[in-house]
Enzyme design. Sequence first.
Site, PDB file in Angstrom:
ATOM      1  N   MET A   1       0.887  -1.331   0.172  1.00  0.00           N
ATOM      2  CA  MET A   1       0.002   0.034   0.016  1.00  0.00           C
ATOM      3  C   MET A   1       0.975   1.432   0.010  1.00  0.00           C
ATOM      4  SD  MET A   1      -3.042  -1.076   2.585  1.00  0.00           S
ATOM      5  CE  MET A   1      -1.822  -1.700   3.799  1.00  0.00           C
TER       6      MET A   1
ATOM      7  N   GLN B   1       7.122  -4.930  -5.475  1.00  0.00           N
ATOM      8  CA  GLN B   1       5.983  -4.676  -6.428  1.00  0.00           C
ATOM      9  C   GLN B   1       6.308  -3.669  -7.441  1.00  0.00           C
ATOM     10  OE1 GLN B   1       1.822  -3.275  -5.891  1.00  0.00           O
ATOM     11  NE2 GLN B   1       1.115  -5.622  -5.931  1.00  0.00           N
TER      12      GLN B   1
ATOM     13  N   CYS C   1      -4.000  -1.887  -9.526  1.00  0.00           N
ATOM     14  CA  CYS C   1      -4.083  -0.623  -9.038  1.00  0.00           C
ATOM     15  C   CYS C   1      -5.227   0.091  -9.785  1.00  0.00           C
ATOM     16  CB  CYS C   1      -2.833   0.338  -8.741  1.00  0.00           C
ATOM     17  SG  CYS C   1      -2.954   1.898  -8.267  1.00  0.00           S
TER      18      CYS C   1
ATOM     19  N   LYS D   1      -0.394  -9.475  -9.030  1.00  0.00           N
ATOM     20  CA  LYS D   1      -1.601  -9.235  -8.306  1.00  0.00           C
ATOM     21  C   LYS D   1      -2.662  -8.458  -9.269  1.00  0.00           C
ATOM     22  CE  LYS D   1      -3.768  -6.709  -4.366  1.00  0.00           C
ATOM     23  NZ  LYS D   1      -3.453  -5.818  -3.385  1.00  0.00           N
TER      24      LYS D   1
ATOM     25  N   ASN E   1      -7.824 -11.718  -1.893  1.00  0.00           N
ATOM     26  CA  ASN E   1      -7.606 -10.400  -1.296  1.00  0.00           C
ATOM     27  C   ASN E   1      -8.915  -9.603  -1.313  1.00  0.00           C
ATOM     28  OD1 ASN E   1      -6.482  -7.480  -2.659  1.00  0.00           O
ATOM     29  ND2 ASN E   1      -6.189  -7.948  -0.441  1.00  0.00           N
ATOM     30  N   GLY E   2      -9.245  -8.862  -0.568  1.00  0.00           N
ATOM     31  CA  GLY E   2     -10.452  -8.001  -0.583  1.00  0.00           C
ATOM     32  C   GLY E   2     -11.344  -8.342   0.619  1.00  0.00           C
ATOM     33  N   ASP E   3     -11.569  -7.149   1.358  1.00  0.00           N
ATOM     34  CA  ASP E   3     -12.731  -7.443   2.529  1.00  0.00           C
ATOM     35  C   ASP E   3     -12.180  -8.185   3.688  1.00  0.00           C
ATOM     36  OD1 ASP E   3     -13.865  -5.334   1.110  1.00  0.00           O
ATOM     37  OD2 ASP E   3     -15.432  -6.600   0.509  1.00  0.00           O
TER      38      ASP E   3
ATOM     39  N   GLY F   1      -5.231  -5.680   3.241  1.00  0.00           N
ATOM     40  CA  GLY F   1      -4.542  -4.568   3.162  1.00  0.00           C
ATOM     41  C   GLY F   1      -5.286  -3.452   4.244  1.00  0.00           C
ATOM     42  N   ARG F   2      -6.382  -2.822   3.782  1.00  0.00           N
ATOM     43  CA  ARG F   2      -6.876  -1.771   4.591  1.00  0.00           C
ATOM     44  C   ARG F   2      -7.284  -2.185   6.160  1.00  0.00           C
ATOM     45  NH1 ARG F   2     -11.595   0.104   1.039  1.00  0.00           N
ATOM     46  NH2 ARG F   2     -11.655  -2.133   0.406  1.00  0.00           N
TER      47      ARG F   2
END
Length: 337
Positions: free
Chosen positions: A18, A71, A101, A140, A203-205, A227-228
Amino acid sequence: MTIGNINLGERPLFLAPMEDITDPSFRSICKIYGSDFMYTEFISSDGLIRDGEKSVRKLNIYDFERPMGIQLYGHLIDAMVEAALIAEASEPELIDINFGCPVKKIANRGAGAGMLRNVPLLISMTEAIVKAVRIPVTVKTRLGWDEDSKNIMTVAEMLQDAGISALTIHGRTRAQFYKGSADWTLIGEVKNNPKMKIPIIGNGDINSPEKAKEYFRRYGVDGIMIGRASVGRPWIFRDIKHYLETGELLPEPTVNEKADIALLHLEKSLEYKSGQRAIFEMRSHFSNYFKGLPHFRETRLKLLTTIDVDDIRKIIGEIKSRWGDFRTEDRSSVYPV
């Protein structure tokens, strides 16, 4: 799960790259709390081959972080190959190509998720990088450019044929950015495609131990990337691992514990960065570490405007004195399954 000759064990957890977040100080905290694999912030191939200070600085890898990936993103094959060779000289365990991205200034140039609009170029670039470097290359990406072009099943097979060693899939299209819910259905279909032999990372949530365990079970992915949900909550890696191993949920850290983590993060930032840049770049982290505290507005303002390190330490000490063993949030409301 293995990537090349890198053995990451069963159900590894990855820290997502990130921008302006996953610097060495944050990576050090996430490593302490159990991240199995981490990446640099993503690096522009153009910036790297032009010897741009910010891009070159991101190549720094420390022994405690390993295994590590670098990356890269870009839209020109020759520039990406040259950047990959420069990155390889920093001795990462792998090179990861960013085809995911969604940021407009990147995607509209044809880099990042913009590559999903030109799959032949995406594959040619991947093949060229795989041939150029001696270490594993991973990718990714996203489900597709938009709802009408979710081509990840085809792209995944083509990327495998191009020689990549693992694939991470974010469960959104580029058009979604980070809105709505990540759709893991296609991630699971890619993983369960009998033609796919390389590891698939979802990946995601993923924002709770319960969700991580359920998604490992439901979709069969080899690893999960976070990530977040790790920003302001680096202990999420520890919590997920503990739940996977025992079925027990760890309690939300107290404010005392969070304050100690924030202080350690600050010291790491001062160690790896010079001058006030370390303080300025910690401000978003401070906001996230203490998110949810009642009647915190005035203290938060002080914390985000103070530039003297000793004064910041004093403010965090005052936070500990005032809120102490308070736990900011009930896990069930923060981490819905």
